[in-house]
Design a protein around this motif. Sequence first.
Motif, PDB file in Angstrom:
ATOM      1  N   ASP A 335      13.261  -0.878   2.345  1.00  0.00           N
ATOM      2  CA  ASP A 335      14.618  -0.474   2.757  1.00  0.00           C
ATOM      3  C   ASP A 335      14.593   0.257   4.088  1.00  0.00           C
ATOM      4  O   ASP A 335      13.577   0.812   4.488  1.00  0.00           O
ATOM      5  CB  ASP A 335      15.238   0.450   1.691  1.00  0.00           C
ATOM      6  N   GLU A 336      15.731   0.254   4.745  1.00  0.00           N
ATOM      7  CA  GLU A 336      16.009   1.125   5.886  1.00  0.00           C
ATOM      8  C   GLU A 336      14.830   1.225   6.851  1.00  0.00           C
ATOM      9  O   GLU A 336      14.328   2.322   7.105  1.00  0.00           O
ATOM     10  CB  GLU A 336      16.393   2.526   5.378  1.00  0.00           C
ATOM     11  N   TRP A 391      13.549  -3.272  -2.212  1.00  0.00           N
ATOM     12  CA  TRP A 391      14.989  -3.029  -2.019  1.00  0.00           C
ATOM     13  C   TRP A 391      15.622  -4.251  -1.361  1.00  0.00           C
ATOM     14  O   TRP A 391      14.921  -5.084  -0.778  1.00  0.00           O
ATOM     15  CB  TRP A 391      15.195  -1.776  -1.165  1.00  0.00           C
ATOM     16  N   TRP A 408      20.704  -2.352  -4.041  1.00  0.00           N
ATOM     17  CA  TRP A 408      21.204  -0.966  -3.967  1.00  0.00           C
ATOM     18  C   TRP A 408      22.443  -0.838  -3.118  1.00  0.00           C
ATOM     19  O   TRP A 408      23.288   0.002  -3.371  1.00  0.00           O
ATOM     20  CB  TRP A 408      20.103  -0.027  -3.487  1.00  0.00           C
ATOM     21  N   TYR A 433      24.094   5.801  -8.223  1.00  0.00           N
ATOM     22  CA  TYR A 433      23.321   6.749  -7.425  1.00  0.00           C
ATOM     23  C   TYR A 433      23.649   8.149  -7.934  1.00  0.00           C
ATOM     24  O   TYR A 433      24.688   8.712  -7.640  1.00  0.00           O
ATOM     25  CB  TYR A 433      23.648   6.582  -5.939  1.00  0.00           C
ATOM     26  N   TRP A 484      17.778  10.392  -5.633  1.00  0.00           N
ATOM     27  CA  TRP A 484      17.176  10.777  -4.344  1.00  0.00           C
ATOM     28  C   TRP A 484      17.317  12.290  -4.231  1.00  0.00           C
ATOM     29  O   TRP A 484      18.375  12.836  -4.551  1.00  0.00           O
ATOM     30  CB  TRP A 484      17.895  10.070  -3.192  1.00  0.00           C
TER      31      TRP A 484
HETATM   32  C1  ACM Z   1      17.847   3.369  -0.655  1.00  0.00           C
HETATM   33  O1  ACM Z   1      18.763   4.011  -1.181  1.00  0.00           O
HETATM   34  N1  ACM Z   1      17.491   3.600   0.614  1.00  0.00           N
HETATM   35  C2  ACM Z   1      17.138   2.321  -1.361  1.00  0.00           C
END
Ligand code: ACM
Length: 778
Positions: A335-336, A391, A408, A433, A484
């Motif tokens: 991801d990202e 992801w 996600w 989340y 997170w």
């Molecule tokens: C994510 O929330 N960056 C997978």
Amino acid sequence: MKPFSKLNCLGLAFAGILATSCTEQPTAVADYQIVPMPLEMTTPQQNGFLLKSGETIYYTAGNEKMKKNAEFLASFIKEQTGIDLKVQEGDEESGIVLKLGLEANSPEAYRMTVDGKKVVIAAPSEAGVFYGIQTLRKSVSVHEGGGAIELPAVEINDSPRFSYRGMMLDVGRHMFTVDEIKTYIDMLALHNINRFHWHLSEDQGWRIEIKKYPKLTEIGSKRDETVIGRNSGEYDGKPYGGFYTQEQAKEIVAYAAERYITVIPEIDLPGHMQAALAAYPELGCTGGPYKVWTMWGVSDNVLCAGNDQTIQFIKDVLSEIIDIFPSKYIHVGGDECPKDKWKTCPKCQARIKALGIKSDSKHSKEEYLQSYVIGEAEKFLNEHGRNIIGWDEILEGGLAPNATVMSWRGEAGGIEAARQKHNVIMTPNTYLYFDYYQAKDTENEPLAIGGYLPMDRVYSYEPMPAELTPEEQKYITGVQANVWTEYMPTFAQVQYMTLPRMAALCETQWSTPDKKKDYAGFLKRTARLTKIYQLKGWNYATHIFDVNVKIEPNQETGKLDVNAYTIDDAPVYYTLDGTEPTTASLKYENGLSIDKTCVLRMAAIRPEGTSRITCDSISFCKSTAKPITMLQPINKAYEYNGAITLVDGMTGNRNYKTGRWIAFYGNDMEAVIDLKEATEISSMTLHTCVEKGDWIFDARGISVEVSDDNQTIKQVASETYPVMKETDPNQVYEHTLTFTPVKARYVKVKALSEKSIPAWHGGKGKTGYLFVDEIILN
Ligand code: ACM
Ligand code: ZN
């Protein structure tokens, strides 16, 4: 009155007198209405089983896992009720019997039968027996004193809807002790969750010992300090760090395995790697130097995809990871990963050339380069008998052949992956989340990343996308929620954010959709589950016990209708002057109408205490609760209750996702309010909520027009605003137009949205969102 009532008996038992004769009588009755709701339940009209001290749990002879299951059951019952059960090998005709051999579609299925002589939990596997034990333990609930408990006769046939039922925990931003991780696993077990996705590496910290790369933990696990709040620019000056040794990780794997939970480790690559680069700068495009990151966000310092050493590093790390974690699936992140550095890195560009990568209408060269990196990780893991999860960004540039996709960013990635015949775990940030706020009044919540996912929203999630064919739906194999931890420095806060939302998650993961139609029933079942949370000392959030207040404009009466309820019909008291409600305040009975400006505060007052107090500031004006019609569409994603939101007497706060704001995208806000009779007005106020980072901008102009017949219309005032500057604050903006008093029945209000995001912004030239609330006419 009976001479020797149950109450008498209880009182004596508490006093410690006549305890033996009392425990023959049940002091409580088990209730099979639990979370997650079982698939099938029948309750024969016959005697139930008296669960009392001295009874024996029998388990399959010679089977260590079944022995452990029996010990689990005995310890749960002891802890929750004080009842002492014995544990013994065998398959008896009376007592509590745990056995294998049930034939069912899922190895995790179980059957629990209770009659006057015995309780039998049977399953095809030890895991299934474990879920039967969880059901029994939740049905029994928590009772003090060790008195016998009646288990009514029942046959439960249960089986999970999804085979992958996960929860993720990020230990990169903040980490937790081994004992706390074990508690987290206990929390998962209570909710029939069978995958613990452990996010072990981040820009802000590397958390797992890798023997071949000792600096990953020597350097990469420590940051100098941590930013305060949401990247405030100020830092706390306190070093933060820590990691799990391979031995500790193995201990956690074993602890989870005893509870039928697979630990899926995640090494997030090639992005979110700044901590690793701080340890081994040669693995980055520029060679550094790098620091373990001290702020939140997505670092653009990522692994250099053109460096052979990087690919070797990935394989070496994964090689030790698979030695620690027996999981068939290993999460490789994906991801990202910003591609800025790759665009200018000679090594990355040389790799692109060597691989013959070309950009096309779908993807950039650098996106294809990321697929190459993920593909290398997959090849290595496949060669070692493992599979990857990534992801949903791993779709960009093409999926590695055997990859499972974790969707996600909403569900779009999951839908696309299922269409490409790849397995999918749904974990959309639009529902699951758990780092997002769970309550609207964010001022009274611990600081969180943003968002708004209250219990009912989490519970409403249906993971099977209707747009997929039944064949494609088979690829949706699991559901997971993510935690997170940027804003969760303590484990107590992790618990606060996850409990009881985990109950809503687990029912989505386990129960069939028809079981999820009764939200009020679910809340009652969850309230019982919280007794176990409380016994365990878990720091759960209590919002479900608050008064649920619904305030809606009634366009016929011109008033606001208030409806309030609690999950247990507790007495509710309220005030209208902003003071704290007490039992001396007004008692809420059956609805309430409001027709003046006030502050409504409500509380449920139970014998065990007062709930949190709700607070709704209502400001009544000439447009409140009047009919309103939109002339241009509201953006579907932020429509909530629609146009009436603008005349409901309440203004939203800084959180634009609470349902108090509605949004416009690509068109303007244009509404006509019918004041129902010619009414004099001389001002109009409207509010906008600005969050530039989320592409939400202020209005570029507002106007008021009036009409007597809704045909001929006359503008009475307007104003235009300049494009927003980078330095303009994110906040709620109030715009007011005042004009010479005018009498009219219909008032048209318009607010112009930002059609072209300014050049200083990442979304330059694109369309911006406009979030509007309360239109106040006076
Ligand atoms: C994510 O929330 N960056 C997978
Ligand atoms: Zn590079």
